[in-house]
Design a protein around this motif. Structure first.
Motif, short mmCIF file in Angstrom:
data_model
loop_
_atom_site.label_atom_id
_atom_site.label_comp_id
_atom_site.label_asym_id
_atom_site.label_seq_id
_atom_site.Cartn_x
_atom_site.Cartn_y
_atom_site.Cartn_z
N UNK A 136 7.32 6.65 -7.24
CA UNK A 136 8.53 6.03 -6.70
C UNK A 136 8.49 6.14 -5.17
N UNK A 137 7.80 5.21 -4.54
CA UNK A 137 7.62 5.26 -3.09
C UNK A 137 8.60 4.32 -2.39
N UNK B 162 -7.62 14.13 3.86
CA UNK B 162 -6.38 13.80 4.55
C UNK B 162 -5.68 12.71 3.75
N UNK B 163 -4.42 12.94 3.43
CA UNK B 163 -3.63 11.99 2.64
C UNK B 163 -2.61 11.33 3.56
N UNK B 164 -2.63 10.02 3.58
CA UNK B 164 -1.64 9.23 4.32
C UNK B 164 -0.88 8.43 3.28
N UNK B 165 0.43 8.58 3.23
CA UNK B 165 1.21 7.93 2.17
C UNK B 165 2.61 7.63 2.66
N UNK B 166 3.27 6.80 1.89
CA UNK B 166 4.67 6.51 2.18
C UNK B 166 5.54 7.62 1.59
N UNK B 167 6.74 7.80 2.13
CA UNK B 167 7.65 8.80 1.53
C UNK B 167 8.02 8.41 0.11
N UNK C 113 7.34 3.69 6.98
CA UNK C 113 5.95 3.72 7.40
C UNK C 113 5.18 4.85 6.68
N UNK C 114 3.84 4.68 6.64
CA UNK C 114 2.99 5.70 6.06
C UNK C 114 2.76 6.81 7.08
N UNK D 233 0.84 -1.19 0.00
CA UNK D 233 0.00 0.00 0.00
C UNK D 233 0.88 1.24 0.00
N UNK D 234 0.53 2.22 -0.85
CA UNK D 234 1.32 3.44 -0.97
C UNK D 234 0.56 4.68 -0.49
N UNK D 235 -0.76 4.72 -0.75
CA UNK D 235 -1.53 5.94 -0.47
C UNK D 235 -2.88 5.58 0.13
N UNK D 236 -3.30 6.39 1.10
CA UNK D 236 -4.67 6.34 1.61
C UNK D 236 -5.22 7.76 1.59
#
Length: 422
Positions: free
Chosen positions: A148-149, A133-138, A154-155, A120-123
């Motif tokens: 390119x995550x 609200x965006x929760x994502x990996x760097x 951690x997210x 999972x990359x983005x929520x």
């Protein structure tokens, strides 16, 4: 804090969801090498049938006898392949709608089973009346790739503003290549018309629009998905009163883009944009062509009026200077009299003198020979009537440059006298 709490309650991926992603996100084919078929899913190898059967397989594909997948045929000398794809799941927790984006990778080598990875990359958390609200990996800052995550980290909550938005690339808000068909949505979305019929549209776009834009809800509940297919949301907002008429009268234009342009033309011409005559015509193309013709005629009238005002200003500004005529040494030298003269001079002499019409510090002369052929265009300073430039065809130096300059300099007193009269 509320979104973070709900995010922790999201369920893990189920095996059926993973299998659906692997099945629909990647290519499935058989590699034909050295007379053998090799399945790139399970790695099974087998001998193909007769020449006729192979020709049929090439057109229609074949079925792997081991994993029973129907596969296309690819003849290649490559030994291995790596693919990546995006996959989304729509899920809700309490009062928040989540759109979860996963990145899948597939690696396969001839003669071996394929290997899959899914992370999972983005929520994106969406709630009515609230900011997303965006929760994502760097993201790996090693290039201009938005996907390119760094999956080893951690997210965390991210800013929704991205430099990539300026280049037309959105880092978070996009629809994945494959979206899982089973979607758990908020009750308010169901009430507002969200259903399987809307799956063809962008996931985030439809969820956000049904929560925040009553216009979209009205169109969806009216069953007019053709409007959503053809028009953008900005177009819908701009011509919403006319769309209400379209829905009320069940009007179905052959081309919504032409219909939108017709509405805008009617508004531009000052016509009644709520009249069925213009908004719901029986022959849309004929009405569109009629309004286009009227708009062209209006533009021509406005251009003529503008030209007349410009010519009046030009004559008043230069006054007696326009009456100076020099005939000497086989040449006739006269000032350009109007805007039309400037345009004609620039077109025939192939230079930019038409842009000099509004200049208050210059007087433009046309030099012709006895037969009326244009020899040069001359710019005089409006201050002392000295020659600023003298150009022939394509801004070249005239053949009789010295003669032209001598004649004009000898008659500078004529321009000075005219200026005094002015």
């Amino acid at each position: 804090m509320h979104v973070t709490e709900l995010s922790d309650r999201l369920p893990a991926l189920t095996k059926p969801q993973q299998e659906y992603a692997y099945e629909h996100c990647f290519q499935h084919f058989v590699v034909k090498r050295k007379g053998m078929y090799h399945c790139t899913d399970c790695g099974h190898s087998w001998l193909p049938g007769s020449k006729e059967e192979q020709d049929i397989d090439k057109e229609c594909g074949t079925t792997c006898p081991n994993c029973h997948h129907h596969l296309s045929i690819k003849e290649t000398r490559k030994q291995s392949w790596f693919e990546r794809s995006s996959f989304q799941i729509v899920y809700s927790v309490d009062d928040v709608q989540f759109v979860r984006t996963f990145y899948n990778r597939k690696y396969y080598t001839v003669g071996q089973p394929a290997h899959y990875w899914m992370d999972e990359a983005i929520r994106i958390a969406i709630a009515q009346g609230e900011n997303d609200v965006v929760i994502a990996r760097p993201r790996a800052m090693n290039g201009w790739y938005c996907d390119s995550y760094i999956f080893s980290k951690e997210m965390s909550i991210k800013s929704t503003r991205s430099a990539y938005s300026y280049y037309g690339m959105d880092q978070y808000y996009f629809t994945a290549e494959v979206v899982h068909p089973r979607r758990k949505v908020l009750p308010i979305l169901t009430r507002n018309g969200y259903s399987k019929a809307l799956y063809e549209f962008g996931t985030y776009r439809m969820i956000h629009s049904l929560l925040e834009k009553p216009h979209i809800e009205t169109i969806v509940k009216a069953g007019r998905l053709d409007i959503l297919r053809e028009l953008t949301e900005s177009d819908i907002d701009e011509v919403w009163p006319q769309i209400r008429l379209v829905i009320r009268h069940n009007y179905r234009p052959t081309d919504f883009i032409i219909w939108r342009d017709t509405v805008k033309l009617a508004h531009k011409l000052g016509l009644d944009t709520l009249s069925p005559k213009y908004i719901l015509p029986d022959d849309l193309n004929a009405m569109h062509d009629t309004l286009v013709h009227r708009d062209e005629q209006r533009s021509l009238r406005e251009e003529r009026e503008k030209t007349l005002r410009s010519n009046e200003w030009y004559r008043n500004f230069h006054k007696a200077l326009l009456g100076v005529v020099i005939v000497e040494d086989g040449m006739r030298i006269t000032p350009l009299q109007s805007k039309e003269d400037f345009v004609t001079e620039g077109r025939l002499m192939h230079h930019c003198v038409a842009t000099y019409f509004d200049r208050k510090d210059s007087l433009i002369l046309c030099v012709r020979n006895e037969e009326g052929k244009r020899l040069a265009t001359v710019e005089l300073s409006h201050k002392d009537f000295s020659i600023k430039q003298c150009r022939a065809y394509c801004n070249a130096k005239p053949e009789r440059y010295d003669d032209i300059c001598s004649v004009i300099n000898r008659h500078r007193i004529d321009f000075v006298k005219s200026a005094i009269i002015k």
